[in-house]
Enzyme design. Structure first.
Site, PDB file in Angstrom:
ATOM      1  CE  LYS A   1      -0.285  -0.220   5.053  1.00  0.00           C
ATOM      2  NZ  LYS A   1      -1.102  -0.622   6.210  1.00  0.00           N
TER       3      LYS A   1
ATOM      4  NE  ARG B   1      -6.505   0.663  11.797  1.00  0.00           N
ATOM      5  CZ  ARG B   1      -5.272   0.506  11.313  1.00  0.00           C
ATOM      6  NH1 ARG B   1      -4.297   1.268  11.733  1.00  0.00           N
ATOM      7  NH2 ARG B   1      -5.009  -0.413  10.409  1.00  0.00           N
TER       8      ARG B   1
ATOM      9  CE1 TYR C   1      12.556  31.387   3.225  1.00  0.00           C
ATOM     10  CE2 TYR C   1      12.114  29.039   3.456  1.00  0.00           C
ATOM     11  CZ  TYR C   1      12.177  30.177   2.669  1.00  0.00           C
ATOM     12  OH  TYR C   1      11.880  30.114   1.344  1.00  0.00           O
TER      13      TYR C   1
ATOM     14  CG  MET D   1       8.083  23.198  -0.787  1.00  0.00           C
ATOM     15  SD  MET D   1       6.888  24.143  -1.735  1.00  0.00           S
ATOM     16  CE  MET D   1       6.082  25.101  -0.465  1.00  0.00           C
TER      17      MET D   1
HETATM   18  C1  PLP Z   1      -0.321  -1.650   6.820  1.00  0.00           C
HETATM   19  C2  PLP Z   1      -0.928  -2.919   7.262  1.00  0.00           C
HETATM   20  C3  PLP Z   1      -0.152  -4.077   7.415  1.00  0.00           C
HETATM   21  C4  PLP Z   1       1.347  -4.063   7.324  1.00  0.00           C
HETATM   22  O1  PLP Z   1       1.880  -3.560   8.532  1.00  0.00           O
HETATM   23  P1  PLP Z   1       3.449  -3.515   8.786  1.00  0.00           P
HETATM   24  O2  PLP Z   1       3.582  -3.097  10.202  1.00  0.00           O
HETATM   25  O3  PLP Z   1       3.988  -2.490   7.839  1.00  0.00           O
HETATM   26  O4  PLP Z   1       3.984  -4.865   8.501  1.00  0.00           O
HETATM   27  C5  PLP Z   1      -0.795  -5.257   7.692  1.00  0.00           C
HETATM   28  N1  PLP Z   1      -2.141  -5.295   7.835  1.00  0.00           N
HETATM   29  C6  PLP Z   1      -2.907  -4.213   7.729  1.00  0.00           C
HETATM   30  C7  PLP Z   1      -4.386  -4.334   7.911  1.00  0.00           C
HETATM   31  C8  PLP Z   1      -2.350  -2.975   7.444  1.00  0.00           C
HETATM   32  O5  PLP Z   1      -3.124  -1.891   7.356  1.00  0.00           O
END
Ligand code: PLP
Length: 379
Positions: free
Chosen positions: A45, A143, A273, A321
């Site tokens: 992801k 969550r 800055y 930036m």
């Molecule tokens: C991002 C994520 C993972 C991977 O987590 P890591 O700590 O990067 O290995 C696994 N499962 C879910 C549901 C996630 O959102």
């Protein structure tokens, strides 16, 4: 980086991140053998945690990944449309009212955490053919995922859809908080109860997955028959007290840029800055063409360190930036010299974890936020 010859001039002339795909392949092989599970879901992801989703997925498959995990359907569709079809792609985070037809048609596996989503998948399947579903359960993270009070009904409904030939529940999963071993084991217990309830409802999920990188490494009980690993495949450690190399992992990303300008300045020269830094003697300032738009955290102003020819220099003053400045003293640093911002600790250069410490965050955020202007170069 010894074999710079393999890198094309154009790509390395400006800011760039070298992505060592062999490191990803080796990290997956190492973690899969450590976990001794048959099923390894490599998580790519957020554009493969900044490394490039498709290249990370291919490298992970070469190392033994049997599935690819992403958050949302756009990410999954990008992968399958880029031709990644040798293993299933699973996506688990959906906006309200998502239409699953395209995803089901493309063979994307769906993480489903509500009955409304399950109904939407069944509706999509009725027009484009059966779907593979992983039921996503809330076991304590607070969550997403189906709440325990809804499990029995969700499982029964899923079983009905299976019987109608609309979908198959191939997996059941949940996600850990990583707060403590005790908290994670409590979630494991709850998850185990859920799997039994699912079986009682007639479901026969081949895969049960709970562990991300941290639990895959440090909580053997949570490995079950599949793990879902992101950070570790990129060669980064999820632990504050164990480095990546302690875990046998190799960082896949090295962030670099050439020095864009050097300037000899007198004592007292203010830098960047708000003059948060002033030269305390006559010195040489070198300009590094990377800024917060490229993912260099502004919070690391004055703290983050880079390496030039094996020597470390902290950022002088504020990160801007597009650029930041380092004070190299009397070192013979010249325009075009390579500045390494972070990479693998065994090369004695700063790591993403060092930058995370400097910025008060985690290495996940450092690599994920490296911006689009940074050219990714595979090696
Ligand atoms: C991002 C994520 C993972 C991977 O987590 P890591 O700590 O990067 O290995 C696994 N499962 C879910 C549901 C996630 O959102």
């Amino acid at each position: 980086m010894s074999d710079n010859q393999t890198l094309t001039d154009a790509a390395t002339r400006f800011r760039h991140a070298i992505i060592d795909t062999a490191a990803i392949t080796e990290n997956v092989a190492h973690l899969k053998s450590l976990a001794s599970v048959g099923e390894f879901i490599a998580v790519v992801k957020a554009d493969g945690y900044g490394h490039g989703a498709a290249r990370a997925a291919r490298a992970a498959i070469a190392g033994g990944a049997t599935r690819i995990g992403v958050a949302d359907l756009d990410e999954a569709l990008d992968l399958v449309r880029a031709g990644l079809r040798e293993v299933p792609v699973l996506a688990w985070l959906h906006p309200p009212g998502e239409d699953f037809r395209t995803a089901v048609d493309e063979g994307i596996e769906l993480g489903i955490g509500t009955e409304a989503q399950l109904e939407a998948v069944a509706a999509a399947s009725a027009t484009v053919g059966p779907a593979n579903v992983h039921l996503k359960l809330e076991t304590g993270l607070g969550r997403g995922g189906a709440a325990p009070s809804t499990w029995t009904e969700l499982f029964a409904r899923a079983r009905q859809f299976e019987a109608a030939g609309l979908l198959e529940v191939v997996g059941i999963f949940s996600h850990l908080s990583g707060t403590s071993a005790e908290d994670d084991l409590a979630q494991l217990k709850e998850f185990t109860r859920a799997v039994r309830l699912a079986q009682d409802a007639g479901l026969q999920p081949q895969l049960t997955h709970l562990a991300a990188t941290a639990a895959t490494i440090s909580l053997p009980q949570a490995r079950l028959n599949a793990v879902r690993v992101g950070l570790g495949i990129y060669g980064l450690s999820p632990f504050a007290d164990r480095s990546a190399s302690d875990l046998g992992l190799r960082a896949a990303m090295t962030l670099r840029a050439p020095v864009a300008a050097v300037r000899r300045v007198p004592s007292g020269q203010g830098v960047s800055y708000d003059y948060k830094y002033r030269a305390s003697r006559e010195t040489t300032l070198a300009l590094v063409p990377l800024g917060y738009a490229d993912g260099i955290p502004r919070q690391a102003s004055g703290l983050g360190e880079v390496s030039i020819a094996g020597k470390r220099y902290p950022i002088a003053g504020r990160v801007a930036m597009d650029q930041f400045v380092i004070d190299v003293g009397d070192a013979p640093v010249a325009v075009g010299d390579l500045v390494t911002v972070f990479g693998d600790e065994r090369e004695s250069i700063p790591t993403a974890a060092d930058w995370a410490d400097a910025a008060g965050t985690i290495n996940y955020e450092i690599v994920t936020r490296i911006g689009h202007r940074v050219t990714r170069v595979e090696r």
